[in-house]
Design a protein around this motif. Sequence first.
Motif, PDB file in Angstrom:
ATOM      1  N   TRP A  11       0.806  -1.246  -0.036  1.00  0.00           N
ATOM      2  CA  TRP A  11       0.148   0.101   0.005  1.00  0.00           C
ATOM      3  C   TRP A  11       0.780   1.103  -0.033  1.00  0.00           C
ATOM      4  CZ3 TRP A  11      -4.752  -1.731  -0.461  1.00  0.00           C
ATOM      5  CH2 TRP A  11      -5.127  -2.964   0.006  1.00  0.00           C
ATOM      6  N   VAL A  12       0.650   2.153  -0.952  1.00  0.00           N
ATOM      7  CA  VAL A  12       1.624   3.285  -0.857  1.00  0.00           C
ATOM      8  C   VAL A  12       0.763   4.587  -0.620  1.00  0.00           C
ATOM      9  CG1 VAL A  12       3.174   4.663  -2.348  1.00  0.00           C
ATOM     10  CG2 VAL A  12       3.303   2.202  -2.495  1.00  0.00           C
ATOM     11  N   PRO A  13       0.677   5.224   0.400  1.00  0.00           N
ATOM     12  CA  PRO A  13      -0.212   6.419   0.668  1.00  0.00           C
ATOM     13  C   PRO A  13       0.566   7.412  -0.385  1.00  0.00           C
ATOM     14  CG  PRO A  13       1.055   6.148   2.790  1.00  0.00           C
ATOM     15  CD  PRO A  13       1.250   4.851   1.638  1.00  0.00           C
ATOM     16  N   ILE A  14      -0.318   8.190  -1.301  1.00  0.00           N
ATOM     17  CA  ILE A  14       0.198   9.471  -1.808  1.00  0.00           C
ATOM     18  C   ILE A  14      -0.587  10.703  -1.353  1.00  0.00           C
ATOM     19  CG2 ILE A  14       0.446   7.892  -3.967  1.00  0.00           C
ATOM     20  CD1 ILE A  14      -1.967   9.531  -5.025  1.00  0.00           C
ATOM     21  N   MET A  15      -1.255  10.619  -0.536  1.00  0.00           N
ATOM     22  CA  MET A  15      -1.834  11.537   0.133  1.00  0.00           C
ATOM     23  C   MET A  15      -2.721  11.242   1.355  1.00  0.00           C
ATOM     24  SD  MET A  15      -4.670  12.501  -2.866  1.00  0.00           S
ATOM     25  CE  MET A  15      -5.279  14.064  -2.270  1.00  0.00           C
ATOM     26  N   THR A  16      -2.886  12.006   2.330  1.00  0.00           N
ATOM     27  CA  THR A  16      -3.799  12.028   3.545  1.00  0.00           C
ATOM     28  C   THR A  16      -5.049  12.898   3.357  1.00  0.00           C
ATOM     29  OG1 THR A  16      -2.381  12.889   4.876  1.00  0.00           O
ATOM     30  CG2 THR A  16      -2.277  10.654   4.813  1.00  0.00           C
ATOM     31  N   GLY A  17      -5.967  12.758   4.116  1.00  0.00           N
ATOM     32  CA  GLY A  17      -6.855  13.705   4.442  1.00  0.00           C
ATOM     33  C   GLY A  17      -8.232  13.713   3.184  1.00  0.00           C
ATOM     34  N   CYS A  18      -9.001  14.459   3.528  1.00  0.00           N
ATOM     35  CA  CYS A  18     -10.119  14.943   2.396  1.00  0.00           C
ATOM     36  C   CYS A  18     -10.536  16.197   2.579  1.00  0.00           C
ATOM     37  CB  CYS A  18     -11.107  13.773   2.821  1.00  0.00           C
ATOM     38  SG  CYS A  18     -12.362  13.802   1.316  1.00  0.00           S
ATOM     39  N   ASN A  19     -10.761  16.882   1.415  1.00  0.00           N
ATOM     40  CA  ASN A  19     -11.250  18.205   1.532  1.00  0.00           C
ATOM     41  C   ASN A  19     -12.914  18.305   0.938  1.00  0.00           C
ATOM     42  OD1 ASN A  19      -8.858  19.193   2.046  1.00  0.00           O
ATOM     43  ND2 ASN A  19      -8.590  20.198   0.190  1.00  0.00           N
ATOM     44  N   ASN A  20     -13.501  16.973   0.799  1.00  0.00           N
ATOM     45  CA  ASN A  20     -14.766  17.026   0.128  1.00  0.00           C
ATOM     46  C   ASN A  20     -16.041  16.935   0.920  1.00  0.00           C
ATOM     47  OD1 ASN A  20     -13.899  16.979  -2.614  1.00  0.00           O
ATOM     48  ND2 ASN A  20     -13.167  14.783  -1.960  1.00  0.00           N
ATOM     49  N   PHE A  21     -16.035  16.803   2.150  1.00  0.00           N
ATOM     50  CA  PHE A  21     -17.005  16.972   2.942  1.00  0.00           C
ATOM     51  C   PHE A  21     -18.477  16.614   2.423  1.00  0.00           C
ATOM     52  CE2 PHE A  21     -13.831  19.733   5.028  1.00  0.00           C
ATOM     53  CZ  PHE A  21     -13.926  19.450   6.260  1.00  0.00           C
ATOM     54  N   CYS A  22     -18.480  15.185   1.974  1.00  0.00           N
ATOM     55  CA  CYS A  22     -19.654  14.653   1.568  1.00  0.00           C
ATOM     56  C   CYS A  22     -20.569  14.731   3.154  1.00  0.00           C
ATOM     57  CB  CYS A  22     -19.581  13.069   1.299  1.00  0.00           C
ATOM     58  SG  CYS A  22     -18.438  13.460  -0.244  1.00  0.00           S
ATOM     59  N   SER A  23     -21.856  14.989   2.904  1.00  0.00           N
ATOM     60  CA  SER A  23     -22.380  15.461   3.805  1.00  0.00           C
ATOM     61  C   SER A  23     -22.871  14.441   4.932  1.00  0.00           C
ATOM     62  CB  SER A  23     -23.822  16.086   3.527  1.00  0.00           C
ATOM     63  OG  SER A  23     -24.798  15.153   2.926  1.00  0.00           O
ATOM     64  N   TYR A  24     -22.687  13.016   4.636  1.00  0.00           N
ATOM     65  CA  TYR A  24     -22.910  12.043   5.324  1.00  0.00           C
ATOM     66  C   TYR A  24     -21.474  11.591   6.187  1.00  0.00           C
ATOM     67  CZ  TYR A  24     -21.161  10.324   0.922  1.00  0.00           C
ATOM     68  OH  TYR A  24     -20.205   9.899   0.023  1.00  0.00           O
TER      69      TYR A  24
END
Length: 452
Positions: free
Chosen positions: A156-169
């Motif tokens: 597994w190679v993480p290329i990024m962490t986190g999320c900016n999308n804030f899907c409402s659920y």
Amino acid sequence: MSLSQLNGKTYLIKTFGCQMNMHDSERVSGLLDSCGCLEVATPAEADIVVFMTCCVREAADTRLYGQCLSCKSLPAPPSGKRVIAVGGCIAQRDGEGLLTNLDNVDVVFGTHSIAHVGDLIAQAFDDGNHHVRCEEHEENPATTMPWHRATSYHAWVPIMTGCNNFCSYCIVPYVRGREKSRPFDEIVDEVTALSRMGVREVTLLGQNVNSYGRDLFGSPRFAELLRRVGDTGIERIFFTSSHPKDLLPETIDAMAEVPAVMPQLHLAVQSGSSRILKLMNRRYTRESYLDLIERVRDRIPDIALSTDIIVGFPGETEEDFEQTLSLAETVRYAQAYTFIYSKRPGTPAAEIDDPTPREVILDRFNRLVHVVETTANEFNQHDLHRVVPALIEGTSKKNASILMGKSAKNQTVHAPIPAGYSIDQLVGKIVDVDVDAARTWYLSGTVTGDPR
Ligand code: SAM
Ligand code: SF4
Ligand code: F3S
């Protein structure tokens, strides 16, 4: 107690949730190994028990409580004292609050604080107190830590962490923070090194890999990354997850043109109703999603498409659900992860009341599963009587004389272990399987030619 005093302690890590957590666990394991700790198979044998937790749905949340409480009845470990550490997404969400209900937990470490887990555990052994570290920002990401890979052939190679999308659920942006891309050359160098040490397959990881590089370069560079990783000598590249709103034409081109990028794409749709997609804050419509699928299939006709779908989002009507069913029938997914909506306190969707009875939602869920099973079966029929290369991972869970591998389209492939080989000699090898049966969730046949 310093880190060196962890030398000789035994440990066990129990991991829940997604591939991000699995990879984080490989880093915790790497760190403990580098302190001289020894991995064991059961909590009873372990001086250190680490739970890597998930809170994406309620069921994952409640599982931690049972697991932690069951540690209370274990006999004392070899060293006389057991330290219980809780990491991952529940730890990041609840911080010190987690100790209120789980009084046998010694250490709580958040998703950004993995580099500190050794120190926290050492301190807990030393003073018997609780130690909590759940910062929102830390200097050392997990990717700077030692790494204990679960297998020799895949990484597994993480290329990024986190999320900016804030899907409402979704709770993920609250427990994993904002998108943070790893440096481009660091990823390419890591995959090059993995390839040189015999790793054959990598999965590039991120909550939305399509926006890789936006925070570093001002615009996404995922297509370029795919091309560079494709030049490292690694044989098979998968990636997950892709947000439909960010899948660029140049990424589809790179997928079609880079031989090592496997013909498989996970493109979570969540719902087939544009009305529900808007409430979910997904920022695409049913029509634009279907158009995207057409563009992908134009370039990569045989691609295996998989998805995530949520049933029972608050306010979903029968008409909305039928749109989801018809979308799944139109796309004909090779695989779909179907979930019943789970209210996550703190997310916007948790504020929406929903009068839909549980039986109605369960009935919709079962109807969707039926469609997905039908299209998955149809997809596998294309490979009947074909020769399919598969990377061998082990044996079938039900029969130790049957090998289990994964095709380039991420299908499970079964075949009897060929005469003259043991499974240990075959794990990590690629074999050609002459497929004589295609079922809903696997292909089966016989191995032809030599493993390579
Ligand atoms: N970032 C990935 C994406 O957008 O494709 C998804 C990551 S999330 C860990 C995996 C899946 O869990 C989501 O795609 C969604 O289908 C599901 N999920 C997230 N929150 C949920 C909730 N509150 N209830 C049910 N399923 C949920
Ligand atoms: Fe959750 Fe949406 Fe981010 Fe995926 S893209 S992790 S579903 S907020
Ligand atoms: Fe669960 Fe956290 Fe992954 S909430 S799905 S382990 S990012």
